[in-house]
Design an enzyme around this catalytic site. Structure first.
Site, mmCIF file in Angstrom:
data_model
loop_
_atom_site.group_PDB
_atom_site.id
_atom_site.type_symbol
_atom_site.label_atom_id
_atom_site.label_comp_id
_atom_site.label_asym_id
_atom_site.label_seq_id
_atom_site.Cartn_x
_atom_site.Cartn_y
_atom_site.Cartn_z
ATOM 1 N N SER A 415 0.817 -1.220 0.000
ATOM 2 C CA SER A 415 0.000 0.000 0.000
ATOM 3 C C SER A 415 0.845 1.261 0.000
ATOM 4 O O SER A 415 0.335 2.344 -0.274
ATOM 5 C CB SER A 415 -0.926 0.005 1.222
ATOM 6 O OG SER A 415 -0.165 -0.069 2.410
ATOM 7 N N HIS A 436 -3.422 -3.606 -5.882
ATOM 8 C CA HIS A 436 -3.630 -3.040 -4.551
ATOM 9 C C HIS A 436 -5.112 -2.958 -4.217
ATOM 10 O O HIS A 436 -5.846 -2.143 -4.775
ATOM 11 C CB HIS A 436 -2.985 -1.651 -4.472
ATOM 12 C CG HIS A 436 -3.148 -1.011 -3.137
ATOM 13 N ND1 HIS A 436 -3.393 0.332 -2.964
ATOM 14 C CD2 HIS A 436 -3.134 -1.548 -1.875
ATOM 15 C CE1 HIS A 436 -3.510 0.595 -1.680
ATOM 16 N NE2 HIS A 436 -3.358 -0.516 -1.000
ATOM 17 N N GLU A 448 -6.278 -0.822 -7.446
ATOM 18 C CA GLU A 448 -5.253 -0.134 -8.234
ATOM 19 C C GLU A 448 -4.330 -1.167 -8.881
ATOM 20 O O GLU A 448 -3.828 -2.066 -8.202
ATOM 21 C CB GLU A 448 -4.439 0.806 -7.344
ATOM 22 C CG GLU A 448 -5.236 2.003 -6.838
ATOM 23 C CD GLU A 448 -4.470 2.852 -5.839
ATOM 24 O OE1 GLU A 448 -4.536 4.085 -5.942
ATOM 25 O OE2 GLU A 448 -3.807 2.280 -4.942
#
Length: 642
Positions: A415, A436, A448
């Site tokens: 992250s 992500h 993501e």
């Protein structure tokens, strides 16, 4: 045997030997059916024809594999620019579907796949609704999610058919129901397998039996006790949405209560809703969501096996979600005792979603504990989801690189770390991509897809297709600390904690942003993310400051990690924060708190971390819950500067 067939541009009409008319919608040039003005005009011509020569019965069905009807044509709605056009749009559908509801011959909607908005309003105007028992069959009136109301008869007929309590719940939330639930509610007259749908439809419409009525209490709530039901609905809506942000749900209740669901009886209300900034922005959000759905489309590549390393909250929930979506998943950690809690969480989540015991068992069978990591060798996708530590992640990725297939996706769920800082240990650094997810995985739709410099384009394509395959929204981003979503949340949460350091109560800070329109306050968000994660993000979260805020450091030092430990900025009881009174919110606090988020979003677009402002708005809305009625942070900024 068809004795008569007539083609229109979008409809096909066939009358069989029994005198049944089979009317098939197959909108020209589109993959899904929607009710454009051309489609509606042709339907009027079809009804003209049957006014002259009535069939024994009429059955509506879809010529699209994608489903029955997705709803009205949103493109046409987006072009409404005068009050007259908005009222005319409502009048067209209201009058046409009233005409359909009033024909003398029996009518039936044969619903397979999605049947939403105007599509369900058409189906409700038919005497019968037959649902095909498939996972893709979903019915609902989700207009409220676009900031508008179901003005083509849904507010009249859905409460009549299933009672106002269930009907208002569906209309005010935009929720959908499957075929079996539709039958339980009385929305569908029956629910049948695909193989018998045509014959079952013919039998049902030719029998022409009276429909079952809702229970007496529901009929009373739709009549003399209407005000009681409306009052209860308003209380429920007020818990979720403020009228100044989302006027549509309140308008639905008013139109149902005061005008029997006839939106034309309140034209000024319709104009205010249809042309409101909220509706305009929510339609913009709809098109942004469609753009995200477009990423990963058209890829022939499909994953079958996924291997996840790390059975903590994130890793375990990623594995559970992939198994729920039909993939075979192996979940690795340092022992079965570390994997067991993830399996227990998965079972509890599955039980809420899956009612069929066999399907529940099958989902659990697809989620396989794998302490030794054998599944990595045969997986199509391997996801590293251990704690945020650069050295630990590099060691794990180096180990995985030696055992996984050369064509498998190797992904990290980091992250806050740059992909470039992780992939140097690999034989082929270009293969590593970021995938992500956000917490909670089952509720946050955005994922993501992170590209490092020099990333293998084929691996990025496959990663995007995988995200699409598991029913998430893929957002392509470049590798940079925090990528898009966490990078904008960091300064926002930091500013909120600075306000706490200055003496404001966490409740006051959160209330400022709830009033702004956020689904959750920033301090509660820190608790949900985890104070340990906030601390680990360190300088990235602190925006270059030497130290994280004092209120964060002190709580972390005391072992308070947030929601997962039961205590953070708030104490948690049964997973809910125990909050005191917010008190009065200082003027300008919301603007102060949101400014770092807006500034950072602009900066990330300028830096090329995300391709353009529209994708940035989409990412921040679907990745953080940023107030959708604003159209996203950059759209909000433009509106403030206009």
């Amino acid at each position: 045997m068809h004795v008569d067939a007539t083609s229109y541009q979008n409809w096909q009409v066939e009358v069989d030997a029994a005198g049944l008319a089979w009317v098939t919608l197959d909108k020209v040039g589109e993959s899904a059916n929607s009710l454009s003005s051309a489609v509606m005009s042709e339907l009027s011509l079809i009804l003209d024809r049957f006014d002259r020569s009535a069939p024994r019965g009429l059955i509506f069905r879809s010529g699209k594999s994608a489903g029955f009807i997705a709803g009205a044509d949103i493109q046409e709605f987006a072009q409404l620019d005068t009050p007259e056009k908005g009222v005319e749009l409502v009048r067209r559908g209201w009058q046409l579907f009233n005409r359909l509801a009033g024909v003398t011959y029996p009518t039936l909607a044969l619903v397979r796949g999605h049947c939403l908005g105007g599509g369900l309003e058409l189906a409700l105007a038919c005497r019968y609704l037959l649902a095909v028992d498939e996972p893709a069959t979903r019915m609902g009136l989700p207009e409220v999610l676009l900031g508008i109301v179901p003005g083509w008869g849904g507010m009249l007929r859905l409460p009549q058919r299933i009672g106002p309590q269930a009907a208002l719940d569906l209309m005010l939330t935009g929720k959908t129901v499957d075929a079996r639930r539709a039958r339980q509610l009385g929305l569908a007259d029956d629910c049948v397998p695909l193989r018998v749908m045509d014959s079952a439809a013919a039998v049902l419409v030719l029998a022409d039996q009276p429909r079952r009525q809702p229970p007496l209490l529901q009929r009373l709530l739709n009549g003399p006790l209407r005000r009681l039901a409306a009052r209860a609905a308003r209380k429920q809506v007020a818990k979720r949405a403020r009228v100044e942000h989302y006027p549509a749900p309140y308008a639905i209740i008013d139109i149902w209560e005061k005008h029997q669901g006839d939106a034309l009886a309140a034209p000024e209300l319709i104009d205010r809703i249809v042309r409101s900034p909220t509706a305009r922005n929510l339609v913009r959000v709809f098109f942004m969501q469609e753009r995200l759905k477009g990423f990963g489309k058209g890829s022939a590549w499909q994953a079958q096996r996924v291997h996840v390393v790390g059975a903590g909250v994130m890793g375990g929930d990623i594995a559970a979600w992939c198994a729920l979506r039909g993939l075979t998943v192996t979940l690795q950690d340092q022992g079965i005792e570390r994997i067991a809690p993830a399996l227990q969480r998965a079972y509890a989540a599955y039980r809420q979603r899956i009612k069929d015991p066999r399907e529940l068992r099958n989902a659990m069978d697809r989620l396989i504990p794998d302490p030794a990591g054998h599944g990595a060798r045969s997986a199509d996708v391997v996801i590293e989801a251990i704690f945020e530590n650069l050295d630990a992640k590099r060691a794990l990725l180096c180990q995985l690189d030696t055992v996984i297939r050369p064509d498998a996706i190797l992904a990290t769920n980091t992250s806050s770390l740059r992909i470039e800082d992780l992939h140097g240990v690999l034989g082929n650094p270009a293969r590593l991509v970021g995938i992500h997810f956000f917490n909670p995985v089952a509720r946050m739709p955005l994922v993501e897809v992170v590209a490092a410099e020099g990333a293998d384009p084929e691996m990025l394509r496959r990663a995007t297709a995988f995200v699409k395959q598991i029913d998430r929204l893929p957002l392509p981003v470049a590798s940079a600390p925090g990528f898009l979503v966490n990078a904008v949340l960091g300064p926002y949460m930091l500013e909120a904690m600075r306000a706490v350091d200055e003496g404001l109560a966490p409740e006051t800070v959160d209330e400022a942003m709830l009033a702004f329109g956020m689904p959750m306050g920033p301090i509660e968000l820190v608790d949900m993310v985890g104070l340990d994660v906030a601390m680990a993000a360190g300088r990235s979260l602190a925006g270059g400051d030497a130290e994280p805020p004092k209120c964060l450091r002190e709580r972390f030092a005391a072992g308070h990690l947030g929601k997962k430990s039961g205590k953070g900025f708030y104490d948690y009881r049964k997973g809910k924060p125990a909050k005191g009174a917010a008190g009065s919110v200082p003027a300008g606090l919301a603007a102060r708190l949101v400014k770092p988020l807006l500034d950072r979003t602009q900066q990330l677009v300028s830096d090329g971390v995300v391709a353009d402002a529209e994708l940035a708005d989409a990412g921040v809305i679907f990745g953080t819950g940023f107030a959708p009625f604003t159209g996203g942070p950059l759209n909000y900024l433009r509106s403030q500067n206009a």
